[in-house]
Design a protein around this motif. Structure first.
Motif, mmCIF file in Angstrom:
data_model
loop_
_atom_site.group_PDB
_atom_site.id
_atom_site.type_symbol
_atom_site.label_atom_id
_atom_site.label_comp_id
_atom_site.label_asym_id
_atom_site.label_seq_id
_atom_site.Cartn_x
_atom_site.Cartn_y
_atom_site.Cartn_z
ATOM 1 N N GLU A 271 -73.921 74.728 -0.591
ATOM 2 C CA GLU A 271 -73.881 73.510 0.208
ATOM 3 C C GLU A 271 -73.447 72.373 -0.705
ATOM 4 O O GLU A 271 -74.220 71.899 -1.531
ATOM 5 N N ALA A 272 -72.198 71.948 -0.579
ATOM 6 C CA ALA A 272 -71.632 70.969 -1.499
ATOM 7 C C ALA A 272 -71.645 69.558 -0.937
ATOM 8 O O ALA A 272 -72.089 68.618 -1.592
ATOM 9 N N ALA A 273 -71.148 69.384 0.270
ATOM 10 C CA ALA A 273 -71.037 68.042 0.854
ATOM 11 C C ALA A 273 -71.013 68.145 2.366
ATOM 12 O O ALA A 273 -70.757 69.213 2.940
ATOM 13 N N VAL A 274 -71.275 67.006 2.996
ATOM 14 C CA VAL A 274 -71.226 66.924 4.455
ATOM 15 C C VAL A 274 -70.365 65.736 4.847
ATOM 16 O O VAL A 274 -70.539 64.631 4.318
ATOM 17 N N ILE A 275 -69.421 65.969 5.750
ATOM 18 C CA ILE A 275 -68.615 64.878 6.309
ATOM 19 C C ILE A 275 -69.130 64.591 7.709
ATOM 20 O O ILE A 275 -69.239 65.498 8.540
ATOM 21 N N THR A 276 -69.466 63.328 7.953
ATOM 22 C CA THR A 276 -69.929 62.911 9.273
ATOM 23 C C THR A 276 -68.876 62.015 9.894
ATOM 24 O O THR A 276 -68.457 61.015 9.291
ATOM 25 N N ARG A 277 -68.440 62.364 11.080
ATOM 26 C CA ARG A 277 -67.388 61.608 11.755
ATOM 27 C C ARG A 277 -67.948 60.962 13.015
ATOM 28 O O ARG A 277 -68.634 61.601 13.811
ATOM 29 N N LYS A 278 -67.653 59.658 13.175
ATOM 30 C CA LYS A 278 -68.056 58.920 14.363
ATOM 31 C C LYS A 278 -66.930 57.977 14.722
ATOM 32 O O LYS A 278 -66.668 57.001 14.020
ATOM 33 N N GLY A 279 -66.257 58.269 15.805
ATOM 34 C CA GLY A 279 -65.080 57.494 16.170
ATOM 35 C C GLY A 279 -63.997 57.679 15.125
ATOM 36 O O GLY A 279 -63.649 58.797 14.759
#
Length: 374
Positions: A310-318
């Protein structure tokens, strides 16, 4: 006049509702039956991530390419997967039609079974090809565990809907249309029926990604491919090969449509950067995208000891995208050690010896590429 849905479609043929005059599965007969047919940079203070030299990229990264080659390659892969899955579906149909006919000769049973085979084989086949592209062999098992049961359920539903549509419309056509009108309408009518099969196939591909928007897009694209395959089926004209060519063509069109529509509709994606440019892209369908070496990650990078599960998380909103490093992971964003930061078109993300580049269609500009130093 109630009855079966297959066989010859001559207007005055009393058996024209039986899709297979030879007594096989209704959708797999002849004539007009449905299936007759590196390093991102260094701030000079923290320890730079290691580089990877040419020729060391692993299977999940793929061969170097430039420009939009990765997107085009994905479209071609989906088309090839559809074609191959179509041929496999034809083989399954050929080897099951006699046992199925011996067990039950009703068109409802035969038509639902045919749809079930088509959706299951093509849906699972295309989904596995898509999984292998984005995550390598380790991704196949988790995807298959979702794709197979989904395909069985969707295939049954698609078969029932297709049968009901074709049977009722064909009844009306025989009772109210003259022969010329019948011959004109039978092709688009079959196209609509096969459209349901394509829609089901697209749903299976989308469901495996656990993304509602992708499922809707893949279903729409699959419906287009299915309609074209069904409508063009009668015009193949290859005696003895019509069924094989018809089903294989439908699979190719469904896979091609799904790949093309996704390439056109993509809004944000990641590219793996090598010394030669982009090697592979990962379209970001979900609002939360996990990056790591785990087979459950959305973006999987394997065979690199510097990439944690588990390296990174990208969170997208709009139109906003935020990347956050997982606890214990060493990630560099544009050469700076990352905790959490916003992503912009062209941002580079270095994990171990792999560099990813974030692309955003809304703000993107043509880029020659940012390559890690040798």
């Amino acid at each position: 006049m109630a009855g079966d849905v297959g066989g010859p479609t001559e207007w005055d043929d009393p058996n024209s509702r039986d899709w297979n005059a030879s007594g096989g599965p209704a959708w797999s007969g002849s004539g007009s039956d449905w299936s007759d047919s590196g390093q991102a940079g260094w701030d000079g203070q923290s320890e730079p991530p290691p580089t990877r030299h040419e020729g060391e990229w692993v299977e999940t990264i793929g061969a170097p390419s430039t420009g939009n080659a990765s997107g085009k390659s994905k479209v071609l892969l989906m088309a090839a997967a559809g074609l191959g899955s179509g041929v496999m579906a034809w083989m399954v149909v050929q080897n099951t039609e006699r046992p199925i006919n011996n067990w039950s000769s009703t068109t409802l049973t035969n038509n639902v079974t045919f749809s079930l085979i088509m959706v299951t084989v093509m849906g699972v086949g295309i989904a596995l090809a898509d999984a292998a592209w984005s995550g390598g062999i380790r991704r196949l098992g988790p995807v298959a565990l979702v794709a197979v049961p989904a395909a069985l359920v969707v295939g049954m539903v698609a078969g029932l809907l297709s049968h009901l549509f074709y049977d009722n419309v064909l009844n009306w056509m025989h009772e109210d249309l003259d022969p010329a009108s019948f011959d004109l309408l039978i092709h688009p009518v079959r196209g609509v029926a096969w459209c349901v099969i394509g829609l089901g196939t697209g749903c299976v591909v989308g469901i495996t990604s656990r993304s509602t928007s992708r499922t809707m897009g893949a279903a729409l694209a699959g419906a287009v491919g299915g309609f074209l395959g069904g409508a063009l089926f009668d015009f193949i004209g290859l005696e003895g090969l019509a069924r094989l060519v018809g089903i294989a063509l439908t699979g190719l069109l469904i896979g091609l449509a799904i790949g093309f529509f996704e390439e056109v509709r993509k809004t944000a994606w990641l590219e793996i950067v090598t010394t030669h440019g982009s090697a592979r892209q990962f379209i970001l369908h979900q609002p939360i995208i996990k990056i790591g070496s785990s087979p459950t990650s959305n973006v999987i990078i394997t065979n690199d000891a510097g990439v944690p599960r588990e390296a990174a998380v990208i969170t997208r909103k709009g139109n906003q995208s935020l990347i956050t490093a997982e606890p214990g992971a060493t990630i560099y964003l544009d050469g700076q050690l990352l905790d959490s930061a916003s992503l912009h078109d062209g941002s580079t993300i270095s994990i171990g010896s792999v560099t990813l580049r974030f692309r955003d269609k809304a703000t993107s500009t043509p880029m020659a590429g940012t390559y890690p130093p040798r």
